[in-house]
Write a protein that holds these residues in place. Structure first.
Motif, PDB file in Angstrom:
ATOM      1  N   ILE A 327       0.799  -1.431  -0.318  1.00 57.96           N
ATOM      2  CA  ILE A 327       0.131  -0.229  -0.407  1.00 57.96           C
ATOM      3  C   ILE A 327       1.279   1.479   0.021  1.00 57.96           C
ATOM      4  CG2 ILE A 327      -1.473   1.140   1.216  1.00 57.96           C
ATOM      5  CD1 ILE A 327      -3.448  -0.844   1.890  1.00 57.96           C
ATOM      6  N   THR A 328       1.599   1.584   1.225  1.00 56.53           N
ATOM      7  CA  THR A 328       3.078   1.777   0.783  1.00 56.53           C
ATOM      8  C   THR A 328       3.511   3.071  -0.052  1.00 56.53           C
ATOM      9  OG1 THR A 328       3.052   2.139   2.930  1.00 56.53           O
ATOM     10  CG2 THR A 328       4.207   3.008   2.542  1.00 56.53           C
ATOM     11  N   PHE A 331       1.168   4.224  -3.043  1.00 53.28           N
ATOM     12  CA  PHE A 331       0.801   5.161  -2.838  1.00 53.28           C
ATOM     13  C   PHE A 331       1.556   5.776  -3.145  1.00 53.28           C
ATOM     14  CE2 PHE A 331      -3.428   6.183  -0.685  1.00 53.28           C
ATOM     15  CZ  PHE A 331      -3.821   5.824   0.196  1.00 53.28           C
ATOM     16  N   LYS A 332       3.158   5.563  -2.554  1.00 52.01           N
ATOM     17  CA  LYS A 332       4.554   6.334  -3.469  1.00 52.01           C
ATOM     18  C   LYS A 332       4.327   6.655  -5.286  1.00 52.01           C
ATOM     19  CE  LYS A 332       7.398   6.646   0.687  1.00 52.01           C
ATOM     20  NZ  LYS A 332       8.672   6.358   0.734  1.00 52.01           N
ATOM     21  N   ILE A 335       2.106   9.211  -5.776  1.00 46.86           N
ATOM     22  CA  ILE A 335       2.388  10.632  -5.780  1.00 46.86           C
ATOM     23  C   ILE A 335       3.271  10.685  -6.673  1.00 46.86           C
ATOM     24  CG2 ILE A 335       3.561  12.087  -3.708  1.00 46.86           C
ATOM     25  CD1 ILE A 335       3.186  10.262  -1.693  1.00 46.86           C
TER      26      ILE A 335
END
Lengths: 761, 179
Positions: A327-328, A331-332, A335
């Motif tokens: 998930i991280t 997201f990165k 972004i």
């Protein structure tokens, strides 16, 4: 603070009920819930029997309120009572969807059910009471039966516990492979049922037995080696002269005591398997398309990542850790993309690299296609020289090369794709597309080689036919002193010279391919996953670097590779099932074993993926590939059926000019005369062509209307965006969004109000 | 539990067997507190700490919020009915609208019926275990509100949330617990 929830609720709701004074009808579905309430409330009753608690409710409630006598009610009041009952029934139906606390739901439910119990009997009094009561009882019984049947059906779904376990460890993407495998198993079971029940069993039971006619007997020359395991494994010997392959079947028009039309059945089963497969795949695609909804991916990217990325099914700490990490990362990535979309640099370099990568991939594909062709040619040469003279490798070259290419080329594509610098999801789709092209190219080269072999066999056939007539003539000349009416000398069927049978050869090739593919898969699994895991686990103690964290570490489950393998395997089955009726049975066995083996291997040797693959978006992607494979794999079979005349000496169509002549023959002999006339009119090109044209037009019309709906959808969305920025037009916003929902869900183009309002705006 | 049925269908929720099974799970959490038969309408409620220890919930970053939003007192103490309610909403068979309602409640940390920036920040930090930098968190929250907020008040009301989640292709498959 913690009060007995029932008594408090009771007082509140009893007041309401007295004020309301409305009838409620009980819903059969809510029976059990009521029984549970009854169970809990009536302390004197036992827990087991539901029925008794209902009656208790009745008695108690009957005593609480005053009796309502229907005879005293006027017809209008009776009518109103009925309406109130219907309304309450709707309430009960929607009760499940209401976000009330459980307590409130249960109490409301119990209230309704108690009251209805009292009035249901009452409403039924008077005219047709008995019938009404009977109807109600039958409805209840029917609902109970339906519910039990649903439970039974759910319990019958195989492997559910296994898949649940895998899902909780590895997430929904890996589990989706196993669900796909199970779905394939279902399809193959039907195909197996068709071929086994309508083709293999009738011939085995009612056809002429082994050894009675030449085509059903192992030739004298091969008899010595017919039982050898190596020969059987290669589908020669006794395996070849059995119901497993096309060549065994006799061309007798009707067999057995009830005149089973064997050739017709063979043909129709062949057509039926293809038709059934098409129907199932398209139906599943349509269902997936409906479920996936109308949303587009871009408008809510971050919102969806925030609110729907956590998989609530995860129950294993390791999987959870991986999910957090993925998930991280996701997201990165998002972004980064958001920041990058504001600047784009060096687009020329990226383009050049991508073109280069595609060029390399094309070279790779062309190279592998040529390699297969070369190898097939060589094996044809070997076959001419006699297979016994060559080593095992040379005999199985084609299959080995195809399997090896399938193993190594995807890795090569993976490396090349790092040049391209795509978004990972896009890169994955390119990867899947390239592997697909690789497998397709290989398969088609294989088929072309096969066609060459078929043509060779057919030339051989002509020669053999000539030789046979010579042989027969010489044979009868030898006994020529008898009259022509003398009984012929019996020759053992094994001694009769045999014509070549290209259909059986095709079937054998497919069986060999499937078997070698299966073996390769299992061996790769055992070595690549299991052996690797064992080595990493046990050598880790005495190795310089950490084997578990660095290279090679444990393997991950390759979802896309496995799914593609499954799809292509099925394609081969579809292609070869006409010539080797044993193929669906073989595939069923293979899938069964695969399920258990892979479930075990996944749990034992694999670790959850770093990047947990999103399961939903690719469902229809796999189905689309399956559909393409289905189409492409039925083409060669259809081509051979339509253009090549069947062998004269083997199979159910021997002696005919074309295989589909069996239909013509059936129409002429088994159906009344007018039927064949009608059919001949219907199959007239003058009728068929306009019909096809009409269908094309219909498809075009539907396509254009769906395009216009999509465009209208986008337009309205834009309008909605514009409107929402002006808060004073909130009412218009509501109506616009209502329209949007209508369009999206009901596919109605415009409502009149919508047009007026938008025009006003 | 010898019962092979793990799919939580609508009919099964009503079914005697499933309730029995759920009850045995509930009982397992605190055998000395939970009575075996419910004919006397006992009023026991299990505390939050016991429930979030269940294997189905243990790894979930939102487990506390889940249990709190199904409890009547908002503190996470669940009676058996609330326990059943929770697993029924999270099951495969619950309708989408119902799931959306409860999802909104779960993600609303300060229980003010709006998903404001702080709620989003908390959600994000739980999801990524605080691996993102504050600027990145800021960016994501901004983008989320920008995407989903329809009435322009810089926070997500239920209508905004529902509008966004109804189009999400993954929502039904991820907002799902099997028991």
């Amino acid at each position: 603070q913690i009060t007995p929830f029932c008594s408090q609720g009771d007082e509140d709701f009893r007041e309401n009920r007295e004020k309301e004074n409305r009838g409620k009808r009980r819903n059969g579905e809510r029976d059990k819930k009521k029984r549970e309430n009854g169970r809990r409330k009536r302390s004197s009753k036992s827990v087991s029997e539901p029925e008794t608690s209902e009656e208790d409710d009745n008695e108690e409630d009957g005593n609480n309120d005053g009796e309502v006598r229907p005879e005293l009610l006027s017809p209008e009041e009776l009518e109103r009572l009925k309406e109130a009952v219907d309304e309450k029934k709707k309430l009960i139906q929607s009760l499940r969807g209401k976000p009330w606390p459980m307590k409130q739901k249960l109490v409301t439910l119990r209230e309704s059910q108690q009251f209805v119990e009292k009035y249901e009997g009452a409403l039924g009094k008077g005219k047709g009471r008995k019938l009404y009561a009977y109807k109600v009882m039958m409805t209840k019984k029917w609902m109970k039966f339906q519910r039990d049947f649903e439970n039974f059906k759910t319990a019958c779904i195989p492997w559910e516990m296994k898949i649940k376990e895998i899902e909780s460890h590895f997430g929904s993407s890996v589990a989706s492979y196993f669900i796909f495998l199970r779905w394939m198993y279902g399809i193959n079971m039907i195909l197996f049922g068709l071929t086994f029940g309508l083709v293999m069993v009738p011939e085995a039971l009612m056809g002429r037995p082994y050894g009675s006619i030449p085509r059903k007997t192992v030739p004298r020359a091969e008899e010595a080696s017919a039982m050898d395991f190596a020969v059987l494994w290669d589908s020669g010997g006794y395996a070849q002269y059995s119901v497993l392959f096309y060549g065994y079947y006799n061309n007798q028009r009707a067999i057995g005591w009830f005149k089973f039309r064997m050739p017709l059945s063979y043909f129709l089963v062949g057509v039926g398997t293809v038709a059934y497969s098409y129907m199932v795949v398209i139906r599943t695609m349509a269902r997936n398309a409906n479920e996936s909804g109308i949303g587009d991916d871009n408008s809510f990217n971050f919102s969806w990542k925030t609110f729907t990325s956590w998989d609530y099914l995860i129950g294993n700490p390791e999987t959870a850790d991986n999910k957090f990490a993925s998930i991280t990362t996701s997201f990165k990535e998002a972004i980064l993309e958001e920041q990058e979309s504001r600047k784009d640099d060096n687009i020329h370099l990226t383009r050049f690299l991508r073109v280069l990568a595609n060029f390399l991939v094309l070279c790779c594909l062309a190279g592998s296609g040529y390699l297969i062709y070369f190898v097939v040619r060589r094996s044809q040469k070997f076959a001419l020289e006699g297979l016994e003279n060559h080593t095992w490798w040379e005999r199985n070259e084609v299959n080995m090369v195809m399997s090896l290419l399938g193993m190594f080329c995807p890795m090569l594509f993976d490396v090349i794709s790092t040049l391209e610098n795509y978004h990972p999801r896009v890169a994955l789709q390119w990867q899947l597309g390239r592997i697909f092209a690789l497998f397709l190219g290989n398969l088609y080269t294989f088929i072309i080689a096969l066609m060459d072999a078929i043509n060779l066999k057919r030339k051989e056939e002509k020669v053999v036919k000539y030789n046979i007539t010579m042989w027969e003539a010489s044979f009868y000349n030898g006994t020529g002193s008898e009259n022509s009416t003398a009984p012929p000398i019996t020759i053992h069927p094994a001694d009769v010279p045999r014509g070549p049978c290209w259909e059986t050869m095709v079937g054998q090739e497919f069986v060999r391919l499937i078997i070698s593919d299966t073996m390769t898969t299992y061996i790769t699994l055992l070595i690549g996953d299991f052996l690797r895991a064992v080595l990493v686990r046990f050598l880790n103690h005495c190795w310089c670097w950490d084997l578990e964290a660095g290279f090679p570490s444990y393997s991950e489950f390759d979802v896309s590779g496995n799914v593609l393998g499954l799809i292509f395997n099925q394609g081969m089955i579809w292609m070869g099932a006409f010539y080797a009726p044993c193929l669906p049975a073989l595939n069923l066995l293979r899938l069964h074993v695969s399920m258990y083996l892979q479930c075990w291997a996944v749990m034992c040797c694999n670790v959850p993926q770093e990047r947990v693959f999103k399961a939903s978006g690719s469902n229809n992607f796999y189905m689309a590939m399956l559909l393409v494979i289905l189409f492409l794999s039925t083409l060669p079979a259809i081509y051979t059926i339509v253009t090549i005349p069947p062998s004269f000496d083997c199979g159910p169509f021997s002696g005919k000019n074309r295989m589909f002549d069996v239909i013509q023959e059936t129409l002429e002999s088994d159906f009344p005369a007018w039927f064949s006339k009608v059919f001949s009119y219907a199959s007239n090109p003058g009728l068929v062509l306009p019909f096809i044209l009409l269908m094309v037009l219909a498809i075009y019309y539907l396509q254009s209307t769906s395009k216009s709906y999509k465009e209208a959808n986008i337009e309205l969305k834009k309008k909605l965006q514009m409107v929402t920025h002006n808060s004073e037009n909130f009412v218009i916003f509501l109506l616009c969004s209502f329209d949007l929902i209508l369009i999206a869900q009901k596919r109605i183009l415009f409502t009149q109000d919508g047009i007026c309002l938008i025009l006003q705006y | 539990m010898g019962n092979k049925q793990t799919i939580f269908t609508d009919e099964q929720l009503d079914a005697y067997q499933v309730r029995r099974r759920l009850h045995s799970r509930y009982h397992e959490l605190a055998p000395h507190l939970v009575p075996m038969d419910y004919t006397n309408e006992p009023d026991c409620k299990l505390p939050l700490a016991l429930i979030v220890d269940m294997p189905e919930l243990k790894e979930n970053p939102f487990r506390n919020r889940i249990v709190e939003s199904f409890s009547e007192d908002g503190m996470g103490n669940l009676s058996f009915n609330e326990f059943v309610d929770m697993f029924s909403v999270l099951s495969e068979m619950a309708p989408r609208e119902l799931k959306a309602i409860y999802a909104f409640k779960i993600y609303d940390f300060n229980v003010d019926n709006y998903l404001c920036k702080e709620d989003l920040e908390k959600t994000l930090n739980r999801l990524t275990k605080e691996e993102l930098t504050p600027e990145e968190v800021e960016l994501v929250c901004e983008k989320t509100i920008e995407e989903a907020d329809l009435d322009g008040d810089n926070k997500l009301s239920y209508a905004d949330f529902e509008n966004m989640i109804s189009r999400a292709p993954d929502f039904l498959s991820t907002f799902h617990i099997r028991i």
